[in-house]
Scaffold this motif. Structure first.
Motif, PDB file in Angstrom:
ATOM      1  N   ARG A  86      23.656  31.037  47.130  1.00 35.44           N
ATOM      2  CA  ARG A  86      24.846  30.735  47.938  1.00 35.44           C
ATOM      3  C   ARG A  86      24.988  29.245  48.173  1.00 35.44           C
ATOM      4  N   ARG A  87      23.847  28.591  48.433  1.00 38.27           N
ATOM      5  CA  ARG A  87      23.899  27.151  48.692  1.00 38.27           C
ATOM      6  C   ARG A  87      24.443  26.403  47.470  1.00 38.27           C
ATOM      7  N   GLY A  88      24.040  26.822  46.264  1.00 32.98           N
ATOM      8  CA  GLY A  88      24.534  26.171  45.051  1.00 32.98           C
ATOM      9  C   GLY A  88      26.044  26.296  44.904  1.00 32.98           C
ATOM     10  N   LEU A  89      26.561  27.467  45.231  1.00 31.90           N
ATOM     11  CA  LEU A  89      28.009  27.661  45.157  1.00 31.90           C
ATOM     12  C   LEU A  89      28.731  26.770  46.157  1.00 31.90           C
ATOM     13  N   THR A  90      28.294  26.766  47.417  1.00 29.69           N
ATOM     14  CA  THR A  90      28.997  25.990  48.439  1.00 29.69           C
ATOM     15  C   THR A  90      28.887  24.494  48.169  1.00 29.69           C
ATOM     16  N   THR A  91      27.721  24.070  47.703  1.00 29.12           N
ATOM     17  CA  THR A  91      27.554  22.645  47.397  1.00 29.12           C
ATOM     18  C   THR A  91      28.494  22.225  46.273  1.00 29.12           C
ATOM     19  N   THR A  92      28.533  23.014  45.218  1.00 30.60           N
ATOM     20  CA  THR A  92      29.414  22.703  44.084  1.00 30.60           C
ATOM     21  C   THR A  92      30.875  22.746  44.516  1.00 30.60           C
ATOM     22  N   LEU A  93      31.191  23.704  45.372  1.00 28.15           N
ATOM     23  CA  LEU A  93      32.573  23.849  45.837  1.00 28.15           C
ATOM     24  C   LEU A  93      33.028  22.608  46.596  1.00 28.15           C
ATOM     25  N   LEU A  94      32.136  22.038  47.403  1.00 24.14           N
ATOM     26  CA  LEU A  94      32.506  20.877  48.199  1.00 24.14           C
ATOM     27  C   LEU A  94      32.472  19.578  47.401  1.00 24.14           C
ATOM     28  N   SER A  95      31.639  19.520  46.382  1.00 24.49           N
ATOM     29  CA  SER A  95      31.427  18.238  45.708  1.00 24.49           C
ATOM     30  C   SER A  95      32.223  18.072  44.421  1.00 24.49           C
ATOM     31  N   ALA A  96      32.599  19.159  43.776  1.00 26.72           N
ATOM     32  CA  ALA A  96      33.249  19.074  42.456  1.00 26.72           C
ATOM     33  C   ALA A  96      34.702  19.528  42.556  1.00 26.72           C
ATOM     34  N   LYS A  97      35.600  18.556  42.632  1.00 28.39           N
ATOM     35  CA  LYS A  97      37.021  18.916  42.777  1.00 28.39           C
ATOM     36  C   LYS A  97      37.543  19.766  41.617  1.00 28.39           C
ATOM     37  N   PRO A  98      37.232  19.425  40.350  1.00 30.19           N
ATOM     38  CA  PRO A  98      37.757  20.268  39.269  1.00 30.19           C
ATOM     39  C   PRO A  98      37.357  21.726  39.424  1.00 30.19           C
ATOM     40  N   PHE A  99      36.080  21.951  39.746  1.00 31.24           N
ATOM     41  CA  PHE A  99      35.620  23.330  39.936  1.00 31.24           C
ATOM     42  C   PHE A  99      36.339  23.975  41.116  1.00 31.24           C
ATOM     43  N   ARG A 100      36.442  23.231  42.232  1.00 32.57           N
ATOM     44  CA  ARG A 100      37.092  23.771  43.429  1.00 32.57           C
ATOM     45  C   ARG A 100      38.533  24.196  43.135  1.00 32.57           C
ATOM     46  N   ASP A 101      39.269  23.336  42.412  1.00 31.76           N
ATOM     47  CA  ASP A 101      40.667  23.650  42.101  1.00 31.76           C
ATOM     48  C   ASP A 101      40.761  24.876  41.195  1.00 31.76           C
ATOM     49  N   ARG A 102      39.817  24.974  40.241  1.00 30.81           N
ATOM     50  CA  ARG A 102      39.875  26.085  39.301  1.00 30.81           C
ATOM     51  C   ARG A 102      39.532  27.398  39.994  1.00 30.81           C
ATOM     52  N   LEU A 103      38.448  27.391  40.747  1.00 24.40           N
ATOM     53  CA  LEU A 103      38.023  28.629  41.410  1.00 24.40           C
ATOM     54  C   LEU A 103      39.069  29.092  42.421  1.00 24.40           C
ATOM     55  N   LEU A 104      39.469  28.197  43.325  1.00 24.00           N
ATOM     56  CA  LEU A 104      40.429  28.607  44.353  1.00 24.00           C
ATOM     57  C   LEU A 104      41.802  28.911  43.748  1.00 24.00           C
ATOM     58  N   GLY A 105      42.169  28.190  42.674  1.00 24.43           N
ATOM     59  CA  GLY A 105      43.439  28.481  42.011  1.00 24.43           C
ATOM     60  C   GLY A 105      43.479  29.899  41.481  1.00 24.43           C
ATOM     61  N   VAL A 106      42.359  30.346  40.866  1.00 29.62           N
ATOM     62  CA  VAL A 106      42.292  31.728  40.376  1.00 29.62           C
ATOM     63  C   VAL A 106      42.294  32.711  41.538  1.00 29.62           C
ATOM     64  N   LEU A 107      41.480  32.444  42.549  1.00 29.01           N
ATOM     65  CA  LEU A 107      41.393  33.362  43.689  1.00 29.01           C
ATOM     66  C   LEU A 107      42.732  33.487  44.423  1.00 29.01           C
ATOM     67  N   GLY A 108      43.535  32.420  44.423  1.00 29.83           N
ATOM     68  CA  GLY A 108      44.815  32.458  45.114  1.00 29.83           C
ATOM     69  C   GLY A 108      45.932  33.042  44.281  1.00 29.83           C
ATOM     70  N   THR A 109      45.634  33.387  43.030  1.00 29.92           N
ATOM     71  CA  THR A 109      46.658  33.926  42.135  1.00 29.92           C
ATOM     72  C   THR A 109      46.343  35.345  41.695  1.00 29.92           C
ATOM     73  N   SER A 110      45.042  35.670  41.561  1.00 32.72           N
ATOM     74  CA  SER A 110      44.659  36.947  40.948  1.00 32.72           C
ATOM     75  C   SER A 110      43.679  37.717  41.809  1.00 32.72           C
ATOM     76  N   GLU A 111      44.156  38.776  42.397  1.00 33.50           N
ATOM     77  CA  GLU A 111      43.281  39.667  43.158  1.00 33.50           C
ATOM     78  C   GLU A 111      42.305  40.370  42.224  1.00 33.50           C
ATOM     79  N   ALA A 112      42.768  40.682  40.993  1.00 38.32           N
ATOM     80  CA  ALA A 112      41.909  41.395  40.045  1.00 38.32           C
ATOM     81  C   ALA A 112      40.719  40.543  39.624  1.00 38.32           C
ATOM     82  N   LEU A 113      40.932  39.248  39.381  1.00 42.73           N
ATOM     83  CA  LEU A 113      39.814  38.389  39.000  1.00 42.73           C
ATOM     84  C   LEU A 113      38.900  38.105  40.194  1.00 42.73           C
ATOM     85  N   ALA A 114      39.466  38.127  41.403  1.00 40.00           N
ATOM     86  CA  ALA A 114      38.606  38.041  42.594  1.00 40.00           C
ATOM     87  C   ALA A 114      37.695  39.262  42.666  1.00 40.00           C
TER      88      ALA A 114
END
Length: 995
Positions: free
Chosen positions: A72-100
């Motif tokens: 969990r710590r690895g995910l949260t750290t990457t989420l806060l520090s890597a903007k490209p990853f953050r935009d990609r992950l949250l972009g998918v989660l905010g568009t696709s319930e199925a991929l969530a």
């Protein structure tokens, strides 16, 4: 626990960031699992940038909760520090319930979104194959497929790839998946794999490299025996492998399905064998296939299995695809198929159908495919399975206008993006736009519409759909398409020798000159030349369907040279309705219309406007002429401007007449020639009246400013007053004036005569246009009398000196220009003369008959055949008109319907009043219409007036075509003319001469 006082500030921040349920969002942010993320404003900003922040936050909570404690710590750290990853992950989660859901089930798959190297941005089939390589069964294949799909969706929603690249990546992933599924099937049945060669051919959107997120993957299977294997056993083995492949992709497991594999596009559809040999496929396509099957094969692409067999299949069927347009009724079959698709949409879904409905994706695809199939026979650059690539090629080749192609491309991309986002939400196969506001809001935001997503989405969708519908109608139902499709392949691209032979066979008298024209028009690599190469094969056929193909082609070259740098000209001919066919008819029908057009080539635009061939009314024309005169610097320039309007409108009238007489594919020959005659007569009359009004205004302005010292009116006489002018008719007139208050009569007379003299001079200035001659010889005392008289002078003359022929001439009197009130008073003055209260005495009747007989003997040109002279010959115009006019003078006072200046209207009134029998009226009307059409035809064909049939064979044949007689029937035309006028003369003998 939320700190008191913090809620209101967080609540408002959440609202500003686009959350629709801030209370629920606050509760989620307060969960212990998000403790590491809670105070970071970067995360809130990133959530607010997604299509649905509430959905993105719920998906993030589920993903974090699903992580093993140590990860969990690895995910949260990457989420806060890597903007490209953050935009990609949250972009998918905010568009696709199925991929969530997928990430919640497979919590480590988020790591597929971490890397952000250039090489990862546009993976191909090989990259996806590596991503699926570890799959050992259908369930693990689904998991690996979704992991790859997750990466595509991330690139898509972040804008790293556009809609076309997304569709291509989805097609590449489908290709890799089909290969992986086939590998699993082979591994499960190695003995079947050894017995056969099997190729998988992708069709539809997968074949075209433009797949959706969720779609059937259309395929065709081709099988051949492996070395030494019996064909029947090999096909059985191949069928088992193909069936297993389909089950692997289509069946539902705990991980859901990948997508259905649909093989119904194969020969005979569901009723045909799943796998056929290549020779069996070819036999079917060559003998039994329907038009739609060749349209479907346009996107065929070998994607899996035996590569040599797949390539052989594509090589074998491609030539059949590009010959499909030669099939009988090909274009209309494709058009009917598209209409059937629309008709089968449930009524309640039409307005929400993004794919199949009017203005939807299918409208673009069908239009592009139809253009490809018609023009792709001779242009290999159009051989693309991708809609957008094919559209770009059509634009580059000049088959579609650049602006139209750009609009269509833009609309198609928007509609496909809508389709992608709708499907991505739950990964369900649908093309219906949702109705719920929350779904529309998420959809609008996912497309970058943020101010008022629901309203903006509705506006953009309607705008793009309207563009698609308009351009679909324009391109898909383009008349030129059917004509091009009907050409044999060799006619589209001819060698010089073959072209010369073809031209000679079509009836071109000088094939060598025609070849030079073709070379000049179509040589080179310019866009103009490309469009000409598309137009010319069809135009040559239309020119050949005339009496003088050479003249048509020469005229087309001259017009094209004159308008060569005008961007709208060739676009008009290619795109706008029947413009090309109309131009061909006009250019090859004679000299008058082409001569007018070459003096004002921009008038070609008239031929592409559905309303363009309708004549303008007199008020409209007079307004335009007077405005042009008002802008001119002097009287000569003013009349030049008025003539410019007349030239254009004469062309409009002549073009409408020719097209109505010849007919076109879309508009068959006009049934009633009398309608054409009436329209021409009215149009030319209105046009000449407006031109005379313009000349009058020009003279008055030059000499007296705004007002003449005397009121002045021009009275139309003869055919002018009767609204029956032909293209070469003079304008018979009388001039009447009346001194204004306080103006000396002599001064008024000088002014009136000066106006008449100057008007006639200006209108007779040398010009290449058909002349407008003003003839005032019907005035009192004829050529010896003054050109203009006062109303009192006319009254005195008619009271004391008027002869019966003058009363007869006044039957056609009608005000045409100048002072309207004065003109009406003149008509009131002459009404008792032309419609005498007591009818005509026998002396007057004898005098009229004597004058008519004298005219027949003295005015018919020496050597003219009296049976073929349209004006003065037997049963011609003069016979019919004098007969009708005698009836008018005898009975006009008692029968109001006879008080008209128009011959046909007076004849109809005489019939209605019982003064003439139905057979007699029809006979006279038929002869009058035919004689009038002959005179009009001679002027159109020769470019100069004439009252009898031309002697030159080509000109005579052109007159015949105008009158409805095909090649080789000019003798029949002359015989028919003699028969019709002979019958009319018999009626004249009875009614006029009392025989």
């Amino acid at each position: 626990m939320t700190v008191p006082g913090r809620r209101s500030s967080t609540f408002s921040r959440l609202l500003r960031h686009g959350f629709t349920d801030p209370s629920a969002a606050e509760r989620l942010l307060d969960l212990p699992e998000l403790a590491a993320l809670r105070g970071d404003s970067v995360l809130l900003d990133a959530l607010g940038a997604t299509a649905d922040p509430d959905l993105a936050l719920r998906g993030l909570v589920r993903l974090v909760e699903a992580q093993p404690e140590e990860e969990r710590r690895g995910l949260t750290t990457t989420l806060l520090s890597a903007k490209p990853f953050r935009d990609r992950l949250l972009g998918v989660l905010g568009t696709s319930e199925a991929l969530a859901d997928h990430l919640a089930r497979h919590p480590r798959d988020w790591q597929a979104l971490v890397t952000y190297e250039a090489a990862d941005l546009h993976p191909g089939v090989a990259d996806f194959e590596r991503g699926l390589a570890e799959a050992t069964d259908p369930v693990s294949l689904r998991v690996a497929y979704r992991r790859c799909l997750l990466a595509i969706a991330a690139r898509d929603v972040c804008g790293t790839i556009d809609v076309a690249q997304t569709a291509a990546e989805l097609a590449d992933l489908a290709t890799a998946t089909l290969r992986a599924a086939l590998a699993l099937a082979r591994a499960a049945a190695p003995e079947d794999a050894a017995r056969c060669r099997l190729a998988v051919i992708a069709m539809g959107k997968c074949g075209g490299n433009e797949l959706n997120y969720v779609s059937d993957v259309d395929v065709i299977f081709v099988g051949e025996p492996a070395d030494g294997t019996d064909e029947a056993k090999a096909l059985q083995a191949a069928t088992r492998l193909a069936s297993h492949l389909m089950r692997i992709c289509s069946e539902t497991t705990v991980e859901g399905t990948i997508w259905p594999v649909d093989a119904n596009l194969r020969p005979e559809g569901r009723n045909g064998p799943l796998v056929r040999t290549l020779s069996s496929h070819l036999a079917y396509y060559q003998r039994w296939a329907k038009t739609w099957e060749f349209q479907a094969l346009l996107k065929a692409r070998a994607v899996a299995g035996d590569p040599q067999l797949g390539a052989a299949y594509i090589d074998a069927v491609s030539p059949l695809v590009w010959k499909a347009a030669e099939r009988e009724n090909f274009v209309s079959d494709v058009q009917k198929m598209r209409r059937r698709v629309v008709d089968n949409i449930p009524v309640g879904q039409v307005d929400r159908e993004l794919k199949l409905g009017p203005g939807g994706l299918r409208d673009v695809e069908f239009a592009v495919q139809l253009l490809q199939l018609v023009h792709g026979r001779s242009d290999a650059t159009l051989h693309s399975g991708s809609t957008l690539d094919a559209l770009a090629a059509l634009a580059a080749g000049g088959y579609v206008g650049r602006a139209d192609a750009a609009q269509l491309d833009d609309a198609y991309r928007f509609l496909r993006a809508m389709e992608h986002r709708i499907q991505l939400y739950r990964l369900r196969r649908t093309h219906l736009v949702p109705e719920a506001e929350e779904d529309l809001r998420r959809l609008g935001r996912s497309l970058g519409l943020r101010t008022d997503p629901v309203a903006e989405l509705g506006r953009e969708w309607r705008r793009h759909a309207a563009v698609v519908r308009r351009l679909h109608e324009k391109l898909f139902y383009r008349p030129l398409l059917d004509a091009v499709a009907q050409l044999a392949p060799g006619e589209i691209r001819l060698s010089p020798k073959a072209a010369g032979q073809r031209l000679e066979a079509l009836g071109y008298a000088d094939p060598a000159a025609a070849l030079r024209h073709l070379e000049a028009l179509s040589s080179g690599v310019s866009r103009k030349a490309a469009i000409q190469r598309t137009l010319l094969p069809v135009l040559l056929g239309w020119f050949a369907d005339s009496a003088d193909p050479d003249a048509g082609l020469l005229g087309f070259r001259k017009v094209s040279d004159a308008l060569g740098k005008t961007p709208w000209y060739l676009r008009l001919l290619r795109d706008e309705g029947a413009a090309a066919e109309n131009l061909a008819r006009v250019l090859s029908a004679g000299r008058l219309a082409p001569d007018l057009l070459l003096r004002a080539p921009e008038a070609v635009a008239i031929l592409g406007d559905p309303e363009g061939l309708k004549p303008r009314g007199r008020d409209h024309l007079e307004q335009e002429v007077l405005a042009a005169v008002g802008r001119a610097e002097g009287p000569e320039q003013a009349v030049v401007a008025a003539r410019g309007v007349r030239r254009r409108e004469l062309f409009r009238t002549a073009a409408a007449d020719l097209i109505g007489s010849y007919g076109t594919e879309d508009s068959p020959r006009t049934a009633d020639p009398g309608d054409l005659v009436d329209r021409v007569g009215q149009a030319v009359t209105d046009l000449n009246a407006a031109t005379i009004a313009g000349a009058l205004r020009a003279v008055v302005r030059a000499e007296w400013g705004e007002e003449l010292p005397t009121r002045f009116a021009v009275i139309g006489m003869g055919r002018f007053g009767g609204h029956e002018l032909g293209y070469g008719s003079d304008a018979d007139v009388l001039f009447v004036h009346e001194p204004r208050e306080g103006v000396d009569e002599q001064e008024a007379a000088r002014a009136a005569n000066q106006v008449v003299t100057e008007m006639r001079r200006l209108l007779q200035l040398p010009t290449a246009d058909p002349p407008l001659l003003i003839d005032a010889d019907l005035r009192p005392e004829g050529r010896n009398g003054p050109l203009a008289r006062t109303l009192k002078s006319y009254e005195a003359y008619y009271r004391r000196w008027s002869l019966v022929w003058e009363s007869q001439a006044l039957l056609r009197a009608e005000p045409m220009a100048g002072d309207r009130e004065l003109g009406e008073r003149f008509i009131a003055l002459v009404d008792p003369l032309r419609y005498p209260a007591d009818g005509l005495g026998e002396d007057a009747v004898r005098e009229i008959r004597r004058l008519k007989a004298r005219m027949e003997t003295e005015r018919l040109p020496r050597g003219a055949d009296p049976t073929l002279h349209a004006k003065l010959g037997r049963g011609g115009l003069s016979d019919v008109e004098w007969t009708v006019q005698l009836l008018q003078m005898r009975h006009g006072r008692a029968e109001p319907g006879l008080r008209t200046t128009r011959t046909r209207a007076a004849l109809a009134a005489a019939l209605a009043a019982g003064l003439i029998g139905a057979d007699e009226a029809q006979t006279l009307d038929e002869a009058w219409v035919l004689a009038t059409r002959v005179r009009n035809a001679v002027m159109l064909v020769r470019g100069r007036p004439g009252d009898t049939f031309p002697s030159e064979p080509r000109e005579l044949a052109a007159v015949g075509r105008y009158l409805g007689y095909g090649p080789g029937h000019v003798g029949e035309m002359v015989d028919d003319y003699r028969r019709v006028t002979r019958r009319a003369r018999a009626v004249v003998e009875e009614l006029f001469y009392g025989a």
